[in-house]
Design a protein around this motif. Structure first.
Motif, mmCIF file in Angstrom:
data_model
loop_
_atom_site.group_PDB
_atom_site.id
_atom_site.type_symbol
_atom_site.label_atom_id
_atom_site.label_comp_id
_atom_site.label_asym_id
_atom_site.label_seq_id
_atom_site.Cartn_x
_atom_site.Cartn_y
_atom_site.Cartn_z
ATOM 1 N N HIS A 26 0.863 -1.186 0.000
ATOM 2 C CA HIS A 26 0.000 0.000 0.000
ATOM 3 C C HIS A 26 0.898 1.234 0.000
ATOM 4 N N LYS A 27 0.670 2.153 -0.949
ATOM 5 C CA LYS A 27 1.533 3.323 -1.068
ATOM 6 C C LYS A 27 0.809 4.473 -1.734
ATOM 7 N N SER A 28 1.395 5.645 -1.597
ATOM 8 C CA SER A 28 0.898 6.823 -2.297
ATOM 9 C C SER A 28 1.277 6.707 -3.767
ATOM 10 N N PRO A 58 -5.714 5.719 6.997
ATOM 11 C CA PRO A 58 -6.700 4.667 7.298
ATOM 12 C C PRO A 58 -6.133 3.254 7.139
ATOM 13 N N ILE A 59 -5.252 3.063 6.175
ATOM 14 C CA ILE A 59 -4.630 1.749 5.974
ATOM 15 C C ILE A 59 -3.763 1.400 7.179
ATOM 16 N N LYS A 60 -2.945 2.341 7.606
ATOM 17 C CA LYS A 60 -2.064 2.109 8.746
ATOM 18 C C LYS A 60 -2.875 1.822 10.018
ATOM 19 N N GLN A 61 -3.930 2.596 10.234
ATOM 20 C CA GLN A 61 -4.773 2.382 11.411
ATOM 21 C C GLN A 61 -5.430 1.004 11.362
ATOM 22 N N LYS A 62 -5.956 0.644 10.215
ATOM 23 C CA LYS A 62 -6.621 -0.660 10.054
ATOM 24 C C LYS A 62 -5.659 -1.809 10.337
ATOM 25 N N GLY A 64 -2.924 -1.658 12.216
ATOM 26 C CA GLY A 64 -2.313 -1.583 13.541
ATOM 27 C C GLY A 64 -0.929 -0.973 13.588
ATOM 28 N N VAL A 65 -0.608 -0.132 12.609
ATOM 29 C CA VAL A 65 0.689 0.550 12.613
ATOM 30 C C VAL A 65 0.535 1.838 13.411
ATOM 31 N N THR A 66 1.256 1.940 14.520
ATOM 32 C CA THR A 66 1.183 3.131 15.361
ATOM 33 C C THR A 66 1.991 4.272 14.740
ATOM 34 N N PRO A 67 1.695 5.518 15.119
ATOM 35 C CA PRO A 67 2.464 6.652 14.577
ATOM 36 C C PRO A 67 3.969 6.543 14.833
ATOM 37 N N GLU A 68 4.358 5.930 15.942
ATOM 38 C CA GLU A 68 5.785 5.788 16.263
ATOM 39 C C GLU A 68 6.505 4.859 15.291
ATOM 40 N N LEU A 69 5.774 3.937 14.686
ATOM 41 C CA LEU A 69 6.370 2.974 13.759
ATOM 42 C C LEU A 69 6.199 3.377 12.297
ATOM 43 N N ALA A 70 5.458 4.426 12.046
ATOM 44 C CA ALA A 70 5.042 4.766 10.684
ATOM 45 C C ALA A 70 6.195 5.173 9.771
ATOM 46 N N SER A 71 6.011 4.816 8.522
ATOM 47 C CA SER A 71 6.886 5.213 7.427
ATOM 48 C C SER A 71 5.969 5.588 6.269
ATOM 49 N N CYS A 72 6.452 5.455 5.049
ATOM 50 C CA CYS A 72 5.636 5.901 3.915
ATOM 51 C C CYS A 72 4.736 4.810 3.335
ATOM 52 N N HIS A 73 5.163 3.569 3.304
ATOM 53 C CA HIS A 73 4.331 2.512 2.728
ATOM 54 C C HIS A 73 4.109 1.395 3.746
ATOM 55 N N THR A 74 3.051 0.619 3.509
ATOM 56 C CA THR A 74 2.677 -0.465 4.405
ATOM 57 C C THR A 74 2.382 -1.690 3.564
#
Length: 146
Positions: A26-28, A58-62, A64-74
């Protein structure tokens, strides 16, 4: 002789395809480094399908990726979540032997020199973290910078 060679070649191709792991990344639509990570994973033998999203939150939240772990793609692989510029070798090692109760791996931010973030020979120091459903995080692997 040609039939044996053809049969061997066909079996080799089929076994390679059977071993390939499917990845949804999943990416921009505007992120080039995410596309480079896709290429890195493909070069390592993964089958990668890119899904484009205008808003990744919404993808990250769904997933379970927390803001502390976030990057650009999932990415999603076999029910696990892989956030950011994780080296393919770490993804393979994780899939072969996932830590107990782990949900996935993450490389927070966008460290220079990580897969997809190459820039000459510059390499930032960074860690790959494993995380679980409870939000617990531990260092899975560490990379030295230069």
């Amino acid at each position: 002789m040609n039939i044996k060679l053809l049969t061997l070649t066909t079996l080799t191709l089929l076994s390679t395809q059977a071993l390939a792991t499917d990845v949804i990344n999943h990416k921009s639509p505007y992120c080039g480094c995410c596309t480079e990570w896709t290429k890195h994973m493909q070069d390592a033998g993964f089958n990668v399908e890119e899904k484009l999203h205008q808003d990744m939150n919404p993808i990250k939240q769904k997933l379970g990726v927390t803001p502390e772990l976030a990057s650009c793609h999932t990415a999603q692989i076999d029910g696990y979540v892989f956030e950011g510029h994780i080296p393919a070798e770490d993804v393979k090692a994780f899939l072969e032997n996932p830590p107990k109760n782990a949900k996935g791996l993450a490389v927070p931010g966008m460290p220079m020199g990580s897969p997809g973030m190459e820039y000459g020979d510059k390499k930032d120091e960074y860690s790959v973290y494993a995380f679980n459903e409870k939000g617990q995080v531990f260092e899975y692997r560490h990379y030295q910078g230069n």
